[in-house]
Each structure stands twice: as C-alpha cells, then as structure tokens.
Motif scaffolding. Structure first.
Motif, PDB file in Angstrom:
ATOM      1  N   ALA A  22     -13.665  13.145   1.940  1.00  0.00           N
ATOM      2  CA  ALA A  22     -12.919  11.846   2.407  1.00  0.00           C
ATOM      3  C   ALA A  22     -13.754  10.739   2.203  1.00  0.00           C
ATOM      4  CB  ALA A  22     -12.212  12.040   3.687  1.00  0.00           C
ATOM      5  N   LEU A  23     -15.130  10.748   2.899  1.00  0.00           N
ATOM      6  CA  LEU A  23     -15.790   9.550   2.718  1.00  0.00           C
ATOM      7  C   LEU A  23     -15.877   8.932   1.163  1.00  0.00           C
ATOM      8  CD1 LEU A  23     -17.950   7.812   4.212  1.00  0.00           C
ATOM      9  CD2 LEU A  23     -19.783   9.358   3.644  1.00  0.00           C
ATOM     10  N   VAL A  24     -16.273  10.006   0.431  1.00  0.00           N
ATOM     11  CA  VAL A  24     -16.426   9.763  -0.999  1.00  0.00           C
ATOM     12  C   VAL A  24     -15.204   9.095  -1.549  1.00  0.00           C
ATOM     13  CG1 VAL A  24     -16.821  10.516  -3.320  1.00  0.00           C
ATOM     14  CG2 VAL A  24     -18.151  11.480  -1.406  1.00  0.00           C
ATOM     15  N   VAL A  25     -13.919   9.534  -1.306  1.00  0.00           N
ATOM     16  CA  VAL A  25     -12.893   9.027  -1.713  1.00  0.00           C
ATOM     17  C   VAL A  25     -12.517   7.652  -1.266  1.00  0.00           C
ATOM     18  CG1 VAL A  25     -10.312   9.312  -1.817  1.00  0.00           C
ATOM     19  CG2 VAL A  25     -11.731  11.394  -1.883  1.00  0.00           C
ATOM     20  N   GLY A  26     -12.937   7.568   0.020  1.00  0.00           N
ATOM     21  CA  GLY A  26     -12.717   6.162   0.839  1.00  0.00           C
ATOM     22  C   GLY A  26     -13.734   5.169   0.106  1.00  0.00           C
ATOM     23  N   ALA A  27     -14.742   5.511  -0.336  1.00  0.00           N
ATOM     24  CA  ALA A  27     -15.738   4.515  -0.802  1.00  0.00           C
ATOM     25  C   ALA A  27     -15.298   4.015  -2.195  1.00  0.00           C
ATOM     26  CB  ALA A  27     -17.307   5.211  -0.848  1.00  0.00           C
ATOM     27  N   PHE A  28     -14.735   5.032  -3.093  1.00  0.00           N
ATOM     28  CA  PHE A  28     -14.357   4.568  -4.371  1.00  0.00           C
ATOM     29  C   PHE A  28     -13.031   3.766  -4.178  1.00  0.00           C
ATOM     30  CE2 PHE A  28     -17.235   7.881  -6.158  1.00  0.00           C
ATOM     31  CZ  PHE A  28     -17.845   7.093  -7.282  1.00  0.00           C
ATOM     32  N   THR A  29     -12.246   4.085  -3.256  1.00  0.00           N
ATOM     33  CA  THR A  29     -10.951   3.495  -3.060  1.00  0.00           C
ATOM     34  C   THR A  29     -11.133   1.901  -2.522  1.00  0.00           C
ATOM     35  OG1 THR A  29      -9.767   5.594  -2.812  1.00  0.00           O
ATOM     36  CG2 THR A  29      -8.791   3.449  -2.085  1.00  0.00           C
ATOM     37  N   ALA A  30     -12.089   1.776  -1.875  1.00  0.00           N
ATOM     38  CA  ALA A  30     -12.591   0.530  -1.138  1.00  0.00           C
ATOM     39  C   ALA A  30     -13.254  -0.254  -2.153  1.00  0.00           C
ATOM     40  CB  ALA A  30     -13.369   0.839   0.048  1.00  0.00           C
ATOM     41  N   ALA A  31     -14.055   0.466  -3.188  1.00  0.00           N
ATOM     42  CA  ALA A  31     -14.456  -0.346  -4.140  1.00  0.00           C
ATOM     43  C   ALA A  31     -13.544  -0.787  -5.295  1.00  0.00           C
ATOM     44  CB  ALA A  31     -15.661   0.464  -4.770  1.00  0.00           C
ATOM     45  N   GLY A  32     -12.157  -0.280  -5.248  1.00  0.00           N
ATOM     46  CA  GLY A  32     -11.159  -0.826  -6.216  1.00  0.00           C
ATOM     47  C   GLY A  32     -10.734   0.288  -7.271  1.00  0.00           C
ATOM     48  N   PHE A  33     -11.163   1.076  -7.094  1.00  0.00           N
ATOM     49  CA  PHE A  33     -10.798   2.295  -8.117  1.00  0.00           C
ATOM     50  C   PHE A  33      -9.729   3.144  -7.364  1.00  0.00           C
ATOM     51  CE2 PHE A  33     -11.047   6.453 -10.111  1.00  0.00           C
ATOM     52  CZ  PHE A  33     -10.673   6.212 -11.156  1.00  0.00           C
ATOM     53  N   ASP A  34      -8.648   3.174  -7.971  1.00  0.00           N
ATOM     54  CA  ASP A  34      -7.538   4.108  -7.774  1.00  0.00           C
ATOM     55  C   ASP A  34      -7.211   5.291  -8.399  1.00  0.00           C
ATOM     56  OD1 ASP A  34      -4.931   5.036  -7.369  1.00  0.00           O
ATOM     57  OD2 ASP A  34      -3.993   3.447  -7.168  1.00  0.00           O
ATOM     58  N   TRP A  35      -7.808   6.521  -7.931  1.00  0.00           N
ATOM     59  CA  TRP A  35      -7.935   7.564  -8.868  1.00  0.00           C
ATOM     60  C   TRP A  35      -6.397   7.955  -9.351  1.00  0.00           C
ATOM     61  CZ3 TRP A  35      -6.164  12.525  -9.260  1.00  0.00           C
ATOM     62  CH2 TRP A  35      -6.893  13.580  -9.830  1.00  0.00           C
ATOM     63  N   LEU A  36      -5.490   7.955  -8.721  1.00  0.00           N
ATOM     64  CA  LEU A  36      -4.059   8.445  -9.187  1.00  0.00           C
ATOM     65  C   LEU A  36      -3.609   7.545 -10.321  1.00  0.00           C
ATOM     66  CD1 LEU A  36      -2.247   9.409  -5.964  1.00  0.00           C
ATOM     67  CD2 LEU A  36      -2.772  10.923  -7.828  1.00  0.00           C
ATOM     68  N   ALA A  37      -3.827   6.293 -10.319  1.00  0.00           N
ATOM     69  CA  ALA A  37      -3.565   5.319 -11.305  1.00  0.00           C
ATOM     70  C   ALA A  37      -4.565   5.520 -12.615  1.00  0.00           C
ATOM     71  CB  ALA A  37      -3.813   3.954 -10.892  1.00  0.00           C
ATOM     72  N   GLY A  38      -5.796   5.839 -12.363  1.00  0.00           N
ATOM     73  CA  GLY A  38      -6.669   6.295 -13.328  1.00  0.00           C
ATOM     74  C   GLY A  38      -6.174   7.775 -13.906  1.00  0.00           C
ATOM     75  N   TYR A  39      -5.882   8.480 -13.363  1.00  0.00           N
ATOM     76  CA  TYR A  39      -5.378   9.870 -13.885  1.00  0.00           C
ATOM     77  C   TYR A  39      -4.146   9.668 -14.644  1.00  0.00           C
ATOM     78  CZ  TYR A  39      -3.361  14.714 -13.989  1.00  0.00           C
ATOM     79  OH  TYR A  39      -2.671  15.766 -14.362  1.00  0.00           O
ATOM     80  N   HIS A  40      -3.174   8.871 -14.400  1.00  0.00           N
ATOM     81  CA  HIS A  40      -2.103   8.944 -15.060  1.00  0.00           C
ATOM     82  C   HIS A  40      -2.420   7.869 -16.491  1.00  0.00           C
ATOM     83  CE1 HIS A  40       0.716  10.581 -12.308  1.00  0.00           C
ATOM     84  NE2 HIS A  40       0.435   9.844 -11.493  1.00  0.00           N
ATOM     85  N   LEU A  41      -3.120   7.116 -16.447  1.00  0.00           N
ATOM     86  CA  LEU A  41      -3.849   6.197 -17.659  1.00  0.00           C
ATOM     87  C   LEU A  41      -4.665   7.268 -18.487  1.00  0.00           C
ATOM     88  CD1 LEU A  41      -4.551   2.655 -16.000  1.00  0.00           C
ATOM     89  CD2 LEU A  41      -2.690   3.221 -17.559  1.00  0.00           C
ATOM     90  N   VAL A  42      -5.221   8.182 -17.936  1.00  0.00           N
ATOM     91  CA  VAL A  42      -6.063   8.939 -19.061  1.00  0.00           C
ATOM     92  C   VAL A  42      -5.007   9.958 -19.790  1.00  0.00           C
ATOM     93  CG1 VAL A  42      -7.395  10.993 -18.727  1.00  0.00           C
ATOM     94  CG2 VAL A  42      -8.261   8.995 -17.473  1.00  0.00           C
ATOM     95  N   ILE A  43      -3.976  10.310 -18.960  1.00  0.00           N
ATOM     96  CA  ILE A  43      -2.997  11.140 -19.511  1.00  0.00           C
ATOM     97  C   ILE A  43      -2.288  10.391 -21.097  1.00  0.00           C
ATOM     98  CG2 ILE A  43      -0.964  12.314 -19.682  1.00  0.00           C
ATOM     99  CD1 ILE A  43      -1.334  13.141 -16.705  1.00  0.00           C
ATOM    100  N   GLU A  44      -2.152   9.140 -20.626  1.00  0.00           N
ATOM    101  CA  GLU A  44      -1.775   8.025 -21.729  1.00  0.00           C
ATOM    102  C   GLU A  44      -2.885   8.123 -22.934  1.00  0.00           C
ATOM    103  OE1 GLU A  44       0.579   4.088 -22.283  1.00  0.00           O
ATOM    104  OE2 GLU A  44       0.217   4.792 -20.122  1.00  0.00           O
ATOM    105  N   ARG A  45      -3.830   7.694 -22.736  1.00  0.00           N
ATOM    106  CA  ARG A  45      -5.029   7.532 -23.336  1.00  0.00           C
ATOM    107  C   ARG A  45      -5.266   9.027 -24.061  1.00  0.00           C
ATOM    108  NH1 ARG A  45      -9.820   4.455 -24.585  1.00  0.00           N
ATOM    109  NH2 ARG A  45     -11.035   5.620 -26.005  1.00  0.00           N
TER     110      ARG A  45
END
Length: 458
Positions: free
Chosen positions: A300-323
């Motif tokens: 959770a700490l890692v997830v929180g750090a990336f999320t706070a830095a502005g990276f949305d994992w779920l948004a990235g995942y959906h865009l990667v499927i499109e890519r």
C-alpha cells in the motif's frame, strides 16, 4: 515406492515431456504454415521470438563449463554445504550461467546493446530530466502515433521500469553495459529466492534439491539481458521476504516483501498475477499468517507513493491495452498464441518443468481428494511442509494460465513470463532422486541449444 510403481511414474514423466515436445513441434509447423499462407504469426522462429542463426561466441566455453559443473557436482554439493555458503555459491553460479549465455551473442549484442535500442528503456532515459513531472504526465504519452509517444517497452509498462534505469543513470552508471549488468545480477536472485522460500515453507531437504535446477534454469537465456529478468528477481525476492515474514513472524520481512511485490506492479502491469504465488506462501506460512497484513502495508505504501506522484495505475493499464492493439498484437492471432504460448514452456522453463507440473497436479489432486472433514481442510490450509513442492508450482501455473487466457501475452512469453516460470522449479523435489540428474542435464542442454541455434530478439 515399489520398483514397478517407480518405473511407471518415470514413464509417465517421459510421456508428459514427449507430449510437450509434440505440442512445441506442432506450434512450429503451424506457425510456418501460416507464414506460407500469408497469415504470419509475427515471430521469426515461431513460436519463439528469435531468428534461426547457429553460432558460438565468447560465452560458449564458460556456459558449457558452468553446465557441466552444476550437473556433475551440483547435487552432491547442495546436499552437504552449509545453507548460507550454498546460497552464495548458487548465486555466483547463476550469475555466471546467465552472463555466459548472454555472451554467446557477444558483449555488444548480448549484453551492452540489448537495452539500448530505440524500442528499449535507455532510449528514453536522457529525456527524463524531471522525475515528478515524468510520473504525473506518464499516461499522456502511452498511446502511439503522437510526437512524444514513449518507446515500445516504456509505453507497455508502468513508470517503475523506466525509473530503475533513470536512477541507475543518476548514480553515474549509465549505458547499456551497466543496465545489462543490473538485469543479470538482479535476475540471478531468483536462483536464491525460490529455493530459500521452499526451505522456509517446505523444509531443508526439498530446498537443496531445488538449488541446481534454479541455477541452470533455461529462462536465463532471456533473463540475460532483458528487463523481465530484473522483474523476476525483484518479485522473487519479495516472495522470499514474505515467506520469511509469515514463517518467522517478522514484520519487517513481510513489510519489505510486500513493498517489493507492490513495486513489481509498477514494473509491469502483468505482475499483479504474482497474487496466486503470494497467497500460496501465506497459506503455507502456518503460525504467523497475520504478518501478511504487514506485507499489505508495504504494498500500500508503494501504491500510495506512485499515486501521490500523479501516476494512475488503472488509467495506465487501460491505455496500455489500447496501445497494445496499435501494434503487432492486432495482427497476432489469439487462436494460435493461446496454445502456442504454452508450448513455449518446454524451452522457457525446460522439460523438468513439465515433469514438475505433472507431479504437482497429481499431488495436489490427491491432497484435495483426501479431504474428508473440516479438520482435513484446516490441515490443508495449515500448509504441511510437503505441500510447498506442489502448491507453489501450481500457483505459478495459475498465474501463467491467467496471463495466457487474457490475450495480452501473445508471443514473447519466454521472457514476459520469467517472474512466473522460475517458480515452477520450486517443485523439483517431486522428481525422484534417480532421475534428477537426467532432468537437470536436460535443462542445461535446452538452454545451450536455444542460445547457440537461435539469436533471441530481446
């Protein structure tokens, strides 16, 4: 076990491997036929993503020497050396094995140049001058056909993978040579983490059997050099620390293990499929399963750090499927790769993995079939030591099947599945003693044959 029964089970192992060989041959023939019919599967040596090019190189003598020494002396040494010394020796042997296989292609092609192409991570490193800005805008550059699109590998992964190489560059270790060395050194941790996890969960004897199989693992062909080898080493270490936490009651071990597994999800989206392996470890942990909460805290700490830095994992995942479907994936037929991927396991994990999976399936079925009462179920969940040898490989197999059915692993799984395939060796103790050296030799031969007959693309 009687001699006749032992002979029957050994025959069943051989039959299972021959079936796997047949499946691989069919995949190769069908792949070639589809190419001739104008419907290529987009893998030059289908089902392998490689080019047919028999060759030798500076790594050949060392690779052969490591294979001979591990197959000849490995089982005896693993039976008698103190555990810590054994882990150090095994790690050194795994590094030598992985590096020597890479050097068969030469230093530049096999190591220094692998991660420096225009499709790879190092291509983007000079442009990352502001890490917070990169993280907050990462998803805007995932899709292709725009001026600032990320390169193939960067766009296909969360930013953690790029960050690793940016950090390496920041400490003065720039260039493909250092990046390749990092991947090899980290990937070799799998040869320590898998047997150590088995020792914690399944006992010393079983772990000692695993060690030589983990060292001369055929997947080392792709671990040296690819970022997927690094991913495998990071997540395997995370699993080993989680196992330490749930067996020894170590909150620190579980927390760091969870953090590494959480970071793995920011190295590759597909590493969320480490969940079955992590769950198997918790089940086998017995007395200190509550330490798993610390692991969740670390993740959770890692997830929180990336999320706070502005990276949305779920948004990235959906865009990667499109890519993903902007590239070759749209032309790679699911109907071929959904079974050809599995045929690749024969070379990506070796014939011993087929034997382990057959025996793990039988052992798991027998354990479940023996359940007669609630007490039996509790006993199964208590993770008896012998269960680690079949539960860990089956958990890895579950991750592989899920990845395969998803349709997001069409081809190139010999490297993409490295974080999962290494765990198939956790069941090496299921192989009867008299046949272990034979299957160990088969593992080494497969790796040497692949790297000398084919030029792997990654």
């Amino acid at each position: 076990m009687s001699t006749a029964l032992r002979r029957d089970t050994a025959r069943a192992d051989v039959i299972a491997v021959l079936v796997a060989v047949g499946l691989f041959a069919v995949a190769a023939v069908v792949g070639g036929a589809l190419y001739l019919l104008g419907r290529p599967v987009y893998a030059s040596a289908a089902p392998l993503y490689a080019h047919w090019r028999p060759h030798i190189g500076p790594g050949t003598p060392l690779a052969v020497a490591v294979a001979v020494l591990v197959c000849w002396r490995g089982p005896a040494l693993t039976a008698r050396l103190p555990w810590r010394r054994l882990l150090v020796s095994s790690y050194a042997a795994a590094v030598a094995w992985t590096l020597s296989l890479a050097l068969i292609d030469g230093w530049q092609r096999g190591v220094a140049g692998r991660l420096a192409t225009r499709h790879e991570y190092l291509h983007e490193v000079p442009g990352v001058t502001d890490i917070p800005a990169m993280l907050s805008t990462f998803t805007t550059r995932i899709l292709d056909f725009q001026p600032d699109s990320w390169t193939t590998h960067v766009s296909g992964h969360p930013p953690g993978a790029l960050l690793v190489f940016v950090w390496l560059d920041r400490i003065g270790l720039s260039g493909g040579g250092w990046a390749g060395a990092l991947c090899i050194l980290t990937a070799a941790l799998t040869a320590v983490a898998v047997p150590h996890t088995v020792r914690l969960l399944g006992g010393d004897d079983a772990a000692r059997v695993v060690l030589p199989f983990a060292v001369v693992f055929p997947g080392a062909v792709w671990a040296g050099v690819s970022a997927d080898g690094l991913f495998a080493g990071v997540t395997a270490t995370g699993v080993a620390l989680l196992a330490h936490g749930v067996t020894r009651g170590s909150a620190v071990g579980a927390f760091v293990g969870g953090a590494l597994l959480g970071f793995g999800c920011y190295l590759s989206y597909g590493l969320v499929l480490m969940v079955p392996i992590a769950v198997a470890v918790v089940i086998l942990g017995r007395r200190h399963r509550s330490a798993a909460w610390w692991a969740l805290g670390g993740a959770a700490l890692v997830v929180g750090a990336f999320t706070a830095a502005g990276f949305d994992w779920l948004a990235g995942y959906h865009l990667v499927i499109e890519r993903y479907y902007q590239g070759l994936a749209s032309r790679r037929a699911y109907g071929y790769w959904v079974w050809a991927n599995l045929a690749l396991l024969l070379v990506a994990a070796g014939p011993a993995a087929v034997v382990v999976l057959r025996r793990a399936t039988v052992a798991g079925w027998q354990a479940v079939a023996s359940l007669r009462s609630r007490a039996d179920v509790i006993g199964l969940l208590d993770g008896r030591p012998g269960y680690a040898a079949w539960l860990l490989p089956l958990a890895a197999a579950a991750a592989i099947v899920a990845a395969d059915l998803s349709g997001y692993s069409k081809a190139e799984v010999e490297r993409i599945w490295l974080p999962f395939t290494g765990w198939l060796m956790a069941g090496a103790a299921l192989i009867p003693g008299p046949g272990r050296r034979t299957w160990l030799i088969a593992q080494a031969v497969v790796a040497l044959a692949v790297n000398h007959l084919l030029l792997t693309a990654w």
